[in-house]
Structures are given as structure tokens and as C-alpha cells.
Design a protein around this motif. Structure first.
Motif, PDB file in Angstrom:
ATOM      1  N   LEU A 150       0.811  -1.120   0.232  1.00  0.00           N
ATOM      2  CA  LEU A 150       0.170  -0.377  -0.082  1.00  0.00           C
ATOM      3  C   LEU A 150       0.916   1.027   0.240  1.00  0.00           C
ATOM      4  O   LEU A 150       1.691   1.663   0.261  1.00  0.00           O
ATOM      5  CB  LEU A 150      -0.728  -0.082   1.332  1.00  0.00           C
ATOM      6  N   ARG A 151       0.511   2.001  -0.602  1.00  0.00           N
ATOM      7  CA  ARG A 151       1.149   3.380  -0.495  1.00  0.00           C
ATOM      8  C   ARG A 151       0.845   3.551   0.332  1.00  0.00           C
ATOM      9  O   ARG A 151      -0.552   4.158   0.721  1.00  0.00           O
ATOM     10  CB  ARG A 151       0.848   4.336  -1.792  1.00  0.00           C
ATOM     11  N   GLY A 152       2.040   5.432   1.643  1.00  0.00           N
ATOM     12  CA  GLY A 152       1.352   5.818   1.995  1.00  0.00           C
ATOM     13  C   GLY A 152       2.413   6.576   2.651  1.00  0.00           C
ATOM     14  O   GLY A 152       3.365   6.717   1.797  1.00  0.00           O
ATOM     15  N   ARG A 153       2.238   7.523   3.976  1.00  0.00           N
ATOM     16  CA  ARG A 153       3.045   8.438   4.118  1.00  0.00           C
ATOM     17  C   ARG A 153       3.498   8.592   5.623  1.00  0.00           C
ATOM     18  O   ARG A 153       2.736   8.053   6.543  1.00  0.00           O
ATOM     19  CB  ARG A 153       2.865   9.976   4.092  1.00  0.00           C
ATOM     20  N   LEU A 154       4.708   8.789   5.439  1.00  0.00           N
ATOM     21  CA  LEU A 154       5.137   8.749   7.061  1.00  0.00           C
ATOM     22  C   LEU A 154       5.539  10.494   7.786  1.00  0.00           C
ATOM     23  O   LEU A 154       5.064  11.923   6.728  1.00  0.00           O
ATOM     24  CB  LEU A 154       7.214   8.467   6.350  1.00  0.00           C
ATOM     25  N   ASP A 155       4.740  10.552   8.976  1.00  0.00           N
ATOM     26  CA  ASP A 155       5.715  11.561   9.707  1.00  0.00           C
ATOM     27  C   ASP A 155       5.362  11.220  10.906  1.00  0.00           C
ATOM     28  O   ASP A 155       5.587   9.796  11.605  1.00  0.00           O
ATOM     29  CB  ASP A 155       4.023  12.856   9.765  1.00  0.00           C
ATOM     30  N   GLU A 156       5.938  12.164  11.617  1.00  0.00           N
ATOM     31  CA  GLU A 156       6.477  11.677  13.188  1.00  0.00           C
ATOM     32  C   GLU A 156       5.615  11.168  13.886  1.00  0.00           C
ATOM     33  O   GLU A 156       5.607  10.568  14.995  1.00  0.00           O
ATOM     34  CB  GLU A 156       6.970  13.775  13.905  1.00  0.00           C
ATOM     35  N   GLY A 175       3.602   8.331  12.584  1.00  0.00           N
ATOM     36  CA  GLY A 175       3.911   6.703  11.989  1.00  0.00           C
ATOM     37  C   GLY A 175       3.903   7.067  10.516  1.00  0.00           C
ATOM     38  O   GLY A 175       3.518   8.083  10.077  1.00  0.00           O
ATOM     39  N   VAL A 176       2.854   5.638  10.298  1.00  0.00           N
ATOM     40  CA  VAL A 176       2.954   5.728   8.878  1.00  0.00           C
ATOM     41  C   VAL A 176       1.513   5.366   8.636  1.00  0.00           C
ATOM     42  O   VAL A 176       0.375   5.207   9.088  1.00  0.00           O
ATOM     43  CB  VAL A 176       3.792   4.559   8.364  1.00  0.00           C
ATOM     44  N   THR A 177       1.339   6.736   7.637  1.00  0.00           N
ATOM     45  CA  THR A 177      -0.464   6.651   7.215  1.00  0.00           C
ATOM     46  C   THR A 177      -0.355   5.788   5.957  1.00  0.00           C
ATOM     47  O   THR A 177      -0.274   6.862   4.785  1.00  0.00           O
ATOM     48  CB  THR A 177      -1.087   7.936   7.014  1.00  0.00           C
ATOM     49  N   PRO A 178      -1.547   4.822   5.332  1.00  0.00           N
ATOM     50  CA  PRO A 178      -1.713   4.632   4.628  1.00  0.00           C
ATOM     51  C   PRO A 178      -3.314   5.166   3.009  1.00  0.00           C
ATOM     52  O   PRO A 178      -3.855   5.797   3.729  1.00  0.00           O
ATOM     53  CB  PRO A 178      -2.377   3.197   4.518  1.00  0.00           C
ATOM     54  N   PHE A 179      -2.260   5.041   2.093  1.00  0.00           N
ATOM     55  CA  PHE A 179      -3.761   6.286   1.437  1.00  0.00           C
ATOM     56  C   PHE A 179      -4.781   5.043   0.907  1.00  0.00           C
ATOM     57  O   PHE A 179      -4.703   4.065   0.998  1.00  0.00           O
ATOM     58  CB  PHE A 179      -3.059   6.825  -0.125  1.00  0.00           C
ATOM     59  N   ARG A 180      -6.015   5.548   0.554  1.00  0.00           N
ATOM     60  CA  ARG A 180      -6.908   5.148   1.003  1.00  0.00           C
ATOM     61  C   ARG A 180      -7.414   4.642  -0.438  1.00  0.00           C
ATOM     62  O   ARG A 180      -7.624   3.365  -0.297  1.00  0.00           O
ATOM     63  CB  ARG A 180      -8.330   6.418   0.603  1.00  0.00           C
ATOM     64  N   GLY A 181      -6.705   5.135  -1.291  1.00  0.00           N
ATOM     65  CA  GLY A 181      -7.612   4.544  -3.015  1.00  0.00           C
ATOM     66  C   GLY A 181      -5.947   3.303  -3.253  1.00  0.00           C
ATOM     67  O   GLY A 181      -4.606   3.820  -2.967  1.00  0.00           O
ATOM     68  N   ALA A 186       2.187  11.202  -4.835  1.00  0.00           N
ATOM     69  CA  ALA A 186       2.285  11.449  -3.275  1.00  0.00           C
ATOM     70  C   ALA A 186       2.892  10.723  -2.242  1.00  0.00           C
ATOM     71  O   ALA A 186       3.060  11.448  -0.327  1.00  0.00           O
ATOM     72  CB  ALA A 186       0.903  12.236  -2.665  1.00  0.00           C
ATOM     73  N   ALA A 187       3.492   9.411  -2.389  1.00  0.00           N
ATOM     74  CA  ALA A 187       3.570   8.760  -1.417  1.00  0.00           C
ATOM     75  C   ALA A 187       4.541   9.069  -1.191  1.00  0.00           C
ATOM     76  O   ALA A 187       5.746   8.512  -2.155  1.00  0.00           O
ATOM     77  CB  ALA A 187       3.836   7.103  -1.797  1.00  0.00           C
ATOM     78  N   ASP A 188       5.832   8.503  -0.105  1.00  0.00           N
ATOM     79  CA  ASP A 188       7.257   8.017   0.373  1.00  0.00           C
ATOM     80  C   ASP A 188       7.128   6.975   0.608  1.00  0.00           C
ATOM     81  O   ASP A 188       8.286   7.058   1.371  1.00  0.00           O
ATOM     82  CB  ASP A 188       7.631   9.278   1.120  1.00  0.00           C
ATOM     83  N   VAL A 189       6.516   6.216   1.615  1.00  0.00           N
ATOM     84  CA  VAL A 189       6.660   5.216   1.588  1.00  0.00           C
ATOM     85  C   VAL A 189       5.466   3.473   1.256  1.00  0.00           C
ATOM     86  O   VAL A 189       4.465   4.033   0.371  1.00  0.00           O
ATOM     87  CB  VAL A 189       6.836   4.096   3.092  1.00  0.00           C
ATOM     88  N   VAL A 247       7.642  -1.422   6.706  1.00  0.00           N
ATOM     89  CA  VAL A 247       7.706  -0.423   5.610  1.00  0.00           C
ATOM     90  C   VAL A 247       8.729  -0.169   5.028  1.00  0.00           C
ATOM     91  O   VAL A 247       9.907  -0.537   4.999  1.00  0.00           O
ATOM     92  CB  VAL A 247       7.302   0.841   6.445  1.00  0.00           C
ATOM     93  N   ARG A 248       8.732   0.085   3.552  1.00  0.00           N
ATOM     94  CA  ARG A 248       9.670  -0.085   2.838  1.00  0.00           C
ATOM     95  C   ARG A 248      10.082   1.531   2.247  1.00  0.00           C
ATOM     96  O   ARG A 248       8.879   2.408   2.090  1.00  0.00           O
ATOM     97  CB  ARG A 248       9.510  -0.471   1.310  1.00  0.00           C
ATOM     98  N   ILE A 249      11.048   2.335   2.965  1.00  0.00           N
ATOM     99  CA  ILE A 249      10.937   3.432   2.612  1.00  0.00           C
ATOM    100  C   ILE A 249      11.440   3.545   0.776  1.00  0.00           C
ATOM    101  O   ILE A 249      12.545   2.853  -0.107  1.00  0.00           O
ATOM    102  CB  ILE A 249      12.976   4.499   3.088  1.00  0.00           C
TER     103      ILE A 249
END
Ligand SMILES: Nc1nc2c(c(=O)[nH]1)N[C@H]1C(S)=C(S)[C@@H](COP(=O)(O)OP(=O)(O)OC[C@H]3O[C@@H](n4cnc5c(N)ncnc54)[C@H](O)[C@@H]3O)O[C@H]1N2
Ligand code: MOO
Length: 401
Positions: free
Chosen positions: A351-357, A359-365, A376-379, A398-400
Motif C-alpha cells: 500500500l502507498r502511504g506517507r510517513l510523519d512523526e 507514524g505511517v498513514t496508508p492512502f485510501r485509494g 504523493a507517497a514516500d513509503v 515499511v519500505r522507504i
């Protein structure tokens, strides 16, 4: 040959074995100008001292510290030394005007910055005399020979992936060429009659080719030389011609598209009769995968959907290219989820997602065509095949990117 469902791990092993010869290419010497992002195969020892000679760290006056026991002190100025000038000895009780990088003359043991002086008889040559306001200790603002690196000391170890700072050190000791790993040569063929190269007009039913540029960028970013990028229509003859060219110039070929279950699967239809393996891998995206060997050159055939093609590269090709280039392995981490998620049973999900302080948030689509979403993904969240749901706070691999 065409066979059934494979696990991701099985396909990873199959591809790793196929691409293993890439790691065994002989090293080569390259000029420093071509060394960026390459990997050193041997330790590099410094052929000289750095700095090569004692020189000034400041624009100012070379002095004997002992002449400045009481300050202010007036000293006659013996002359001026620019960077690149040769050294004259400093006469006792004198100062020599000196520029940053100029050799500190014999007899001098310190440099007084120009800010701590007043030229009592200023003239354009710096001749006359100078009033030094402050005393200095021996060694002040003097860069001694060999204090950065000594001749024969290790400058860079084998295995260093060369960044600009390494090039600086190699250039500073006067090296012109260095031994490096050979980079794998990659050919890319995007297939699909609907594809148009950016720069042309889009006709009805057409889309711009994004896999070609994306795979080329991915290969370059992971230590490969992209030697050819082609676009092929869904025409088996055209594909064979491009493939023959590609295997003549590359160590590995990546194709995209034409491997699923449609009527015009140019990659599968051409390579399956030539011993290619076309399998369904238990992952999403990137399920339809194929491999072949043509004239001894491995071919990885990725599915055409843009997210599927890049995830396939990430999972199967990227580790092998990095190993071949001598790059460190792909970074994987376990990080907490910021929200719950559900996943399809029996398939490893990326799943595509984003990382911030937090943790990791998966995208919906989840659609494999969502190329802007991928940007828009970084992980990539790597959800095991037997996991169907996770809670907020659960650790996820998570794969960076
Ligand atoms: N009946 C079935 N249909 C499909 C299945 C299936 O199991 N049964 N699998 C789906 C999955 S999953 C994928 S992934 C795709 C893979 O199909 P292909 O590898 O044959 O790829 P194409 O059909 O050529 O293209 C798929 C899709 O991607 C677009 N595309 C292709 N190349 C590019 C490119 N270079 N740049 C941008 N976009 C590209 C293409 O226009 C299609 O929309 O098959 C599913 N179907
Ligand atoms: O495998 Mo496809 O890659 O799910 O879209």
C-alpha cells in the motif's frame, strides 16, 4: 512455459537468481568526472599529504609569536605572499603579509588575521610596517602539512558509494581515475498501442507513457546505466526487433505491459513460446509477472498499470540492481500505523502511504492506475498475505521509497 500462483518470496528468489550474474561484472577504472554515484572496489590511499604544505588559514600577517610578547607591537612588513607564491623565510622581528592558502614561510609560526592589525604605512604592496594589536600563540591560523590526511593513509574504503564529498577528497589528492563496480546496463521497453510519448498530441483512447520514464529513473537511481528506452506497439514483430536490440546492448531488460489475460498481450505471447515463465504472484499490485532469458540476457516483464510496474520494480528489481552496483540494501523499517486498515487475504499488499512523526498513514485509494497518488507517497506499507486487518498503533513493515 506458463505456471500458476507464486508467493512473493518465491518470485523474489527466482528473480534474484536470474539477476545474480549482474553482481559478477568485472570492475573498471573511470575518470573522476564519471565517478559520481559509483562504488569503489578498492581502498584508496592518499598519494600525498593534505594539506601538502604548511599554509595560512587567514588573510593577515605571518609572524613569530615570540615577537609579539607585548602588544600592540610594530613590525616591519617584509613583503606579501599570495596563494600560489613560493615561500621566503621570515626575517626575525618582521611580519610578512599573507593570503589564505599561501605557504607560511620558514621562521614564521603563526598568522595574525588582518582584523587584528593596523597597517601603519599602508600601501598597495602591503610593504611598510604593521601594528599588531594582539599577541598569538605558536600555531595560530597555521594549517600544518598532513593534518587532514597523511600520504599512505586510508582516504576512502572500498565499498564507498561516491558522493560529491568523496569526489572532493579524491580530486584534492590529485587522482584522475579510480576503480569502481561496473553498473548494470538496463534496457526498458514499454509496450502498448495506446501509449504516446510526452511531447506528442494525445489522440482518442491514448495516454502518455509513464512507465518508460519511471522505470528508467528507478534504474538510474539504483545504480544502473539505462542504455535504451523503447516504446513498442502491441505488435509481436516490432517487439521481437526491439528485444533483439535490447539484449544486444543490456545486461537486463525490463518490459511493462502485455502480460495479463487480454487479446493483445505482446510480451507474454512472444516470450511464453520462447521459454518465458508467466505467473500470478500473490501480491497486489503487481500480480501478473513474467521472466525470460533471451540470448543469455534476463528479461523481467512487469505489468502495465503504472503503480504495478513501479511496485514490481521496487520489490523484484531494485534489490538486485543495488547489489550489482554495490549499493546498500533497500531500507525497511517497522513503524506504527496511525489508523486501522484492512487487507485482502492471500495476497501480500504493497500500500502507498506517507510517513510523519506520528507514524505511517496508508492512502485510501488502492487502484494500480493511481499514478498521482503514488507520487504523493514516500513509503510502501508491506502487509503480509495472511494479515487481513491491523489497528492504529500496530507495527507495520515499511519500505522507504
Ligand atoms: N481478466 C483479467 N484482466 C486483468 C487482470 C487479470 O488477472 N484478469 N489483471 C489486471 C492486473 S492486476 C494488471 S496489473 C493488469 C496488467 O496488464 P498488462 O501487464 O497486460 O498491462 P496492459 O494491459 O498493457 O496495461 C494495463 C494498464 O496500464 C496502462 N499502461 C500500460 N503501459 C503503460 C505505460 N507505459 N504508461 C502508462 N500506463 C500504461 C494501460 O493503458 C492499461 O490501463 O491487467 C489487469 N487486467
Ligand atoms: O497486479 Mo495489478 O498490478 O493489481 O493492478
Amino acid at each position: 512455459m506458463t505456471s500458476g500462483r507464486r508467493s512473493v518470496e518465491e518470485h523474489e528468489q527466482h528473480v534474484a537468481a536470474l539477476l545474480d550474474p549482474l553482481r559478477k561484472k568485472s570492475p573498471l577504472r573511470v575518470p573522476l568526472a564519471h565517478a559520481l554515484h559509483r562504488t569503489l572496489t578498492e581502498d584508496v590511499e592518499s598519494p600525498l599529504d593534505l594539506p601538502p604544505f604548511r599554509n595560512s588559514q587567514m588573510d593577515g600577517y605571518a609572524v613569530r609569536a615570540g615577537d609579539l610578547a607585548s602588544t600592540p607591537a610594530d613590525l616591519p612588513v617584509q613583503g606579501v605572499l599570495a596563494a600560489g607564491d613560493t615561500v621566503a623565510a621570515l626575517e626575525p622581528g618582521h611580519a610578512l603579509k599573507i593570503m589564505t592558502g599561501a605557504p607560511v614561510p620558514d621562521g614564521a609560526d603563526a598568522v595574525v588575521p588582518v582584523e587584528d592589525t593596523r597597517a601603519t604605512t599602508p600601501d598597495s604592496d602591503g610593504a611598510g610596517s604593521v601594528t599588531v594589536e594582539r599577541s598569538v600563540t605558536p600555531g595560530t591560523y597555521v594549517r600544518e602539512a598532513g593534518t587532514d590526511v597523511r600520504k599512505g593513509d586510508l582516504l576512502l574504503p572500498a565499498g564507498t558509494v561516491l558522493a560529491a564529498r568523496h569526489i572532493a577528497a579524491l580530486a584534492a589528492v590529485g587522482l584522475t581515475s579510480i576503480p569502481v563496480r561496473a553498473r548494470p546496463r538496463v534496457a526498458i521497453i514499454s509496450t502498448g498501442s495506446e501509449l504516446v510519448t510526452a511531447g506528442s498530441e494525445l489522440g482518442p483512447g491514448q495516454i502518455f507513457n509513464s512507465n518508460g520514464p519511471a522505470l528508467a529513473a528507478s534504474a538510474s537511481a539504483n545504480g544502473a546505466d539505462v542504455v535504451t528506452i523503447d516504446h513498442c506497439h502491441d505488435d509481436p514483430e516490432e517487439f521481437v526487433t526491439m528485444l533483439e536490440h535490447a539484449v544486444g546492448v543490456a545486461d537486463v531488460v525490463f518490459t511493462s505491459g502485455g502480460v495479463s489475460k487480454g487479446d493483445f498481450e505482446v510480451v507474454k505471447d512472444t516470450l511464453a513460446p520462447r521459454g518465458g515463465q508467466f505467473v500470478s504472484v500473490a501480491m497486489q499490485p503487481g500480480g501478473p509477472q513474467g521472466t525470460a532469458v533471451v540470448d543469455g540476457v534476463p528479461i523481467l516483464t512487469f505489468p502495465g498499470n503504472p503503480v504495478s510496474a513501479l511496485v514490481s520494480f521496487e520489490v523484484f528489481a531494485r534489490p538486485a540492481l543495488r547489489a550489482a552496483a554495490g549499493y546498500p540494501p533497500v531500507v525497511c523499517e517497522s513503524l506504527p500505523l496511525t489508523e486501522e486498515l484492512t487487507s485482502i487475504p492471500g495476497r501480500r499488499q504493497f500500500l502507498r502511504g506517507r510517513l510523519d512523526e506520528k507514524g505511517v498513514t496508508p492512502f485510501r485509494g488502492h487502484g494500480s492506475h493511481l499514478v498521482a497518488g503514488l507520487a504523493a507517497a514516500d513509503v510502501l506499507l508491506d502487509i503480509p498475505a495472511d494479515t487481513t486487518s491491523l489497528e492504529a498503533g500496530d507495527l507495520v513493515k515499511v519500505r522507504i521509497l
